[in-house]
Scaffold this motif. Sequence first.
Motif, short mmCIF file in Angstrom:
data_model
loop_
_atom_site.label_atom_id
_atom_site.label_comp_id
_atom_site.label_asym_id
_atom_site.label_seq_id
_atom_site.Cartn_x
_atom_site.Cartn_y
_atom_site.Cartn_z
N TRP A 121 0.84 -1.20 0.00
CA TRP A 121 0.00 0.00 0.00
C TRP A 121 0.87 1.25 0.00
CZ3 TRP A 121 -4.17 0.91 4.36
CH2 TRP A 121 -5.01 1.96 3.99
N ARG A 122 1.86 1.25 0.86
CA ARG A 122 2.75 2.43 0.97
C ARG A 122 3.55 2.64 -0.32
NH1 ARG A 122 6.19 5.48 0.70
NH2 ARG A 122 7.20 6.78 2.24
N LEU A 123 3.96 1.54 -0.97
CA LEU A 123 4.68 1.67 -2.24
C LEU A 123 3.77 2.24 -3.33
CD1 LEU A 123 6.80 -1.63 -2.36
CD2 LEU A 123 7.62 0.71 -1.94
N ARG A 124 2.51 1.83 -3.32
CA ARG A 124 1.56 2.30 -4.34
C ARG A 124 1.04 3.71 -4.07
NH1 ARG A 124 -1.67 -1.87 -7.44
NH2 ARG A 124 -0.19 -3.57 -7.63
N VAL A 125 0.97 4.07 -2.79
CA VAL A 125 0.48 5.40 -2.41
C VAL A 125 1.53 6.03 -1.48
CG1 VAL A 125 -1.46 6.70 -1.44
CG2 VAL A 125 -1.87 4.45 -2.49
N PRO A 126 2.60 6.56 -2.06
CA PRO A 126 3.72 7.07 -1.25
C PRO A 126 3.34 8.16 -0.25
CG PRO A 126 4.32 6.98 -3.57
CD PRO A 126 2.86 6.69 -3.49
N ASP A 127 2.31 8.92 -0.54
CA ASP A 127 1.93 10.02 0.35
C ASP A 127 0.72 9.67 1.23
OD1 ASP A 127 0.11 9.94 -1.70
OD2 ASP A 127 0.06 12.11 -2.02
N ILE A 128 0.55 8.40 1.52
CA ILE A 128 -0.63 7.94 2.28
C ILE A 128 -0.75 8.64 3.63
CG2 ILE A 128 0.56 5.94 3.30
CD1 ILE A 128 -3.10 5.94 2.20
N LEU A 129 0.36 8.98 4.26
CA LEU A 129 0.31 9.62 5.57
C LEU A 129 0.16 11.13 5.51
CD1 LEU A 129 2.86 7.57 7.70
CD2 LEU A 129 0.36 7.58 7.85
N ASP A 130 0.15 11.69 4.30
CA ASP A 130 0.02 13.14 4.18
C ASP A 130 -1.38 13.62 4.52
OD1 ASP A 130 2.65 13.17 3.51
OD2 ASP A 130 2.33 13.57 1.37
N SER A 131 -2.34 12.71 4.49
CA SER A 131 -3.71 13.05 4.85
C SER A 131 -4.17 12.06 5.93
CB SER A 131 -4.62 12.95 3.63
OG SER A 131 -5.95 13.16 4.02
N PRO A 132 -3.97 12.42 7.21
CA PRO A 132 -4.33 11.48 8.28
C PRO A 132 -5.83 11.38 8.53
CG PRO A 132 -3.39 13.47 9.22
CD PRO A 132 -3.37 13.64 7.72
N SER A 133 -6.60 11.21 7.46
CA SER A 133 -8.03 10.93 7.57
C SER A 133 -8.35 9.92 6.48
CB SER A 133 -8.84 12.21 7.39
OG SER A 133 -8.63 12.75 6.10
N GLY A 134 -9.45 9.26 6.60
CA GLY A 134 -9.83 8.25 5.60
C GLY A 134 -8.80 7.16 5.49
N ALA A 135 -8.25 6.97 4.29
CA ALA A 135 -7.27 5.91 4.05
C ALA A 135 -6.01 6.11 4.89
CB ALA A 135 -6.92 5.85 2.57
N GLY A 136 -5.58 7.36 5.03
CA GLY A 136 -4.39 7.64 5.85
C GLY A 136 -4.58 7.25 7.30
N LEU A 137 -5.79 7.47 7.82
CA LEU A 137 -6.11 7.09 9.19
C LEU A 137 -6.10 5.57 9.35
CD1 LEU A 137 -6.92 7.87 12.06
CD2 LEU A 137 -9.32 7.90 11.28
N LEU A 138 -6.70 4.87 8.39
CA LEU A 138 -6.68 3.41 8.42
C LEU A 138 -5.24 2.90 8.36
CD1 LEU A 138 -8.05 0.66 8.44
CD2 LEU A 138 -8.32 0.86 5.94
N TYR A 139 -4.44 3.50 7.49
CA TYR A 139 -3.04 3.09 7.36
C TYR A 139 -2.31 3.24 8.70
CZ TYR A 139 1.76 2.83 5.69
OH TYR A 139 3.08 2.47 5.51
N ILE A 140 -2.43 4.39 9.35
CA ILE A 140 -1.69 4.60 10.60
C ILE A 140 -2.23 3.70 11.71
CG2 ILE A 140 -3.00 6.56 11.54
CD1 ILE A 140 0.83 6.08 11.67
N LEU A 141 -3.52 3.43 11.72
CA LEU A 141 -4.06 2.49 12.72
C LEU A 141 -3.50 1.09 12.52
CD1 LEU A 141 -7.80 3.64 12.94
CD2 LEU A 141 -5.99 3.94 14.67
N LEU A 142 -3.36 0.66 11.27
CA LEU A 142 -2.76 -0.64 10.99
C LEU A 142 -1.28 -0.66 11.38
CD1 LEU A 142 -4.49 -1.59 7.62
CD2 LEU A 142 -4.84 -2.65 9.86
N VAL A 143 -0.58 0.45 11.14
CA VAL A 143 0.83 0.56 11.55
C VAL A 143 0.92 0.44 13.08
CG1 VAL A 143 2.79 2.15 11.75
CG2 VAL A 143 1.67 1.82 9.54
N LEU A 144 0.03 1.13 13.79
CA LEU A 144 0.02 1.04 15.25
C LEU A 144 -0.27 -0.39 15.72
CD1 LEU A 144 -1.92 4.33 16.07
CD2 LEU A 144 0.50 3.88 16.53
#
Length: 167
Positions: A121-144
């Motif tokens: 996911w991170r390789l396909r969407v390099p700026d995933i954490l630039d928006s910590p809402s929606g998909a970015g929020l899900l990404y950071i929750l999975l990282v946690l």
Amino acid sequence: MGVLKKTAEAVDSRVPAALEALLKHFPFLRRHPHPMTVHFPIVFMFSTTVFSLLYLITGEKSFDTTALHCLGAGVFFNVVGIATGFYTWWLNYMAKPLKPVKIKIPLTLTMLATSIVLFVWRLRVPDILDSPSGAGLLYILLVLSLSVMVTVIGWNGASMTFPVERE
């Protein structure tokens, strides 16, 4: 005063002769491959979480890049830890369904799958954490969740080596 004397060791019929010869020559391989290699996925899963959070706090892109590198290394060393874990479990515990192992196996496979999904996911969407809402929020929750999973896995593994006494 007593004298220790070496006795003939019982031959384990489960172990192929070539592996037994290797273990006799390198006794380290009988007990230590998993405890030695398991530290890598532990540190890389925690580091992925820490560097992702540092990126969110500071906006410093190098933290985000480091988180990605740690995640990639975590995926690789998860596979190494799983392989040495199954080997050590089979060799030293005769693959008995011990409670810590019954917790560790499914959770470790879940952590591996989660880390692979996050890495791709991170390789396909390099700026995933630039928006910590929606998909970015899900990404950071999975990282946690990686840190939570590796803590539970590590606790159960350590309880096999260093049993906690019950009162």
